[in-house]
Design a protein around this motif. Structure first.
Motif, PDB file in Angstrom:
ATOM      1  N   SER A 242      32.681  61.619   8.903  1.00  0.00           N
ATOM      2  CA  SER A 242      32.954  62.990   8.492  1.00  0.00           C
ATOM      3  C   SER A 242      32.180  63.295   7.222  1.00  0.00           C
ATOM      4  O   SER A 242      31.753  62.375   6.508  1.00  0.00           O
ATOM      5  CB  SER A 242      34.460  63.218   8.250  1.00  0.00           C
TER       6      SER A 242
ATOM      7  N   VAL B 185      32.744  63.734  13.399  1.00  0.00           N
ATOM      8  CA  VAL B 185      32.000  63.267  14.572  1.00  0.00           C
ATOM      9  C   VAL B 185      32.612  61.958  15.066  1.00  0.00           C
ATOM     10  O   VAL B 185      32.829  61.035  14.273  1.00  0.00           O
ATOM     11  CB  VAL B 185      30.508  63.062  14.234  1.00  0.00           C
TER      12      VAL B 185
ATOM     13  N   HIS C 283      31.350  61.607  23.536  1.00  0.00           N
ATOM     14  CA  HIS C 283      30.987  62.063  22.193  1.00  0.00           C
ATOM     15  C   HIS C 283      31.768  63.339  21.904  1.00  0.00           C
ATOM     16  O   HIS C 283      31.955  64.178  22.790  1.00  0.00           O
ATOM     17  CB  HIS C 283      29.477  62.341  22.101  1.00  0.00           C
TER      18      HIS C 283
ATOM     19  N   GLU D 111      32.474  66.274  18.492  1.00  0.00           N
ATOM     20  CA  GLU D 111      32.219  66.632  17.110  1.00  0.00           C
ATOM     21  C   GLU D 111      32.730  68.031  16.808  1.00  0.00           C
ATOM     22  O   GLU D 111      32.868  68.876  17.702  1.00  0.00           O
ATOM     23  CB  GLU D 111      30.739  66.522  16.755  1.00  0.00           C
TER      24      GLU D 111
END
Length: 397
Positions: free
Chosen positions: A144, A159, A181, A183
């Protein structure tokens, strides 16, 4: 004994000048580093105080400062955070949720201590205070960054690589959410007036799936979403339900300026603005463009509902206003008139639903593919795709 000429002695001072200057610079840099280290420590303490005022109390079992000579590193082991009043359910129950993780490493460059970059070591466990762990979150890497401290943060980023959230029941762990993933990026943006501040937030998910929420989200999908909150009076720390309540009172809006989701051969985009009712429910409309709508309809489960007979509670969720007895009676009458006809209608329910939604929308093109533009309505928390209620959102405060 041979005497050193005075001219030779005078020429020796340049040999001592450079080491002396380096020593002074080293002492000065060391003092600067230790002063900066104390500033980072103070910034972290101020940030913790702000978060505590917003119902997020961070604790650190052991905190150390290192990184000399060019970086500032604050390492926190046995970290924990107690979350209170972060959702409407927490406000009602007054039960704090405690999260624990092994280590947080916060790094700042010595020339810019207002920008903090953090790394987290998993897993993180969640539990209501005084109760066993109920959820576990793990990841491959988690980072972060926060810019603008010690005042209100100007930019925040978070993230995760390979995040995995599980429900824990004793020794059993059940998957709740996964992603390759994920974010989030948030930043302050200027509003139309100085007292009308806004927060713009971007979300991105790759290879994500969510269980127990809706069948549509149980299969892998990629999503990008940009949301702007308008109508905010200030950025003082406060719990989110309180901030949403202020936003509703000020007539603020939740603007979806960009949204895209792809799941298999289905692609959907949406834009629009949403508001909040006095009860905290989302209300408004988004304009959706969907390519591959026929792949979405079966995931709504209409065919299975009709095959098993329609209960009124289920029908209220899928098609509010239609009586279950009417549907079942019609299907039964079809079976009596022509045996098997009712079953045919049930098995082709998705075709009829798709046709109905298509009739409400308009032809469109999305990324070079034939598509359909249909309204996605939010009616006092109910999510309606055309005439079909596909979900029910919980109040935000």
């Amino acid at each position: 004994m041979t005497d050193i000429p005075p001219t030779t002695r005078r020429r020796l001072w340049p040999l001592y000048l450079m080491p002396t200057l380096l020593l002074i610079a080293a002492i000065g840099w060391s003092l600067f580093w230790f002063v900066s280290a104390s500033q980072v420590d103070r910034i972290v303490d101020n940030w913790r105080a702000r978060e505590a005022a917003a119902g997020r109390v961070y604790e650190c079992g052991d905190r150390t400062v290192a990184g000399f000579p060019f970086r500032l590193e604050v390492r926190c082991t046995d970290a924990s955070v107690a979350l209170t009043s972060q959702t409407a359910e927490q406000v009602a129950s007054r039960t704090p949720l405690t999260a624990k993780l092994g280590e947080i490493l916060v790094v700042a460059q010595i020339y810019d201590p207002r920008l903090l970059i953090a790394e987290f070591k998993g897993p993180a466990s969640f539990a209501d205070r005084g109760r066993p762990t109920s959820m576990v979150l793990n990841w491959a890497t988690a980072r972060s960054s926060v810019a603008g401290l010690p005042g209100p943060p100007q930019r925040v980023a978070l993230v995760f690589d390979a995040p995995a959230l599980d429900r824990v029941d004793g020794a059993t762990q059940t998957p709740l959410a996964r992603a390759r993933h994920a974010e989030m990026h948030a930043r302050q943006v200027e509003g139309p007036a100085p007292d009308q501040q806004r927060i713009e937030t971007d979300f991105r998910f790759e290879g994500a799936s969510i269980q127990e929420l809706h069948p549509l989200l149980a299969e892998l999908f990629d999503a990008n979403l940009r949301v702007t909150l308008s109508g905010l009076k200030d950025f003082r720390p406060k719990p989110w339900p309180e901030r949403f309540r202020e936003l509703q009172a000020a007539g603020g809006r939740i603007e979806i300026t960009q949204a895209r989701i792809q799941q298999g051969g289905m692609i959907a985009t949406a834009i629009g603005a949403l508001g909040l009712t006095p009860a905290g429910n989302v209300d408004g409309e988004l304009q959706m463009v969907v390519a591959g709508l026929d792949q979405v309809i079966p995931k709504l489960g209409i065919d299975k509902v009709l095959e098993q007979g329609v209960s009124q509670s289920t029908l209220d969720r899928l098609a509010p206003g239609v009586r279950a007895n009417d549907v079942n009676n019609v299907l039964g009458a079809l079976d009596r008139a022509i045996p098997g006809l009712g079953r045919v209608v049930r098995q082709n329910a998705n075709v009829g639903v798709a046709a109905g939604i298509n009739a409400l929308g308009q032809e469109a093109t999305l990324e070079g593919r034939p598509a359909r533009a249909v309204p996605l309505r939010f009616v006092d928390g109910a999510v309606m795709l055309g005439p079909i209620k596909v979900a029910q959102m919980k109040p935000l405060f």
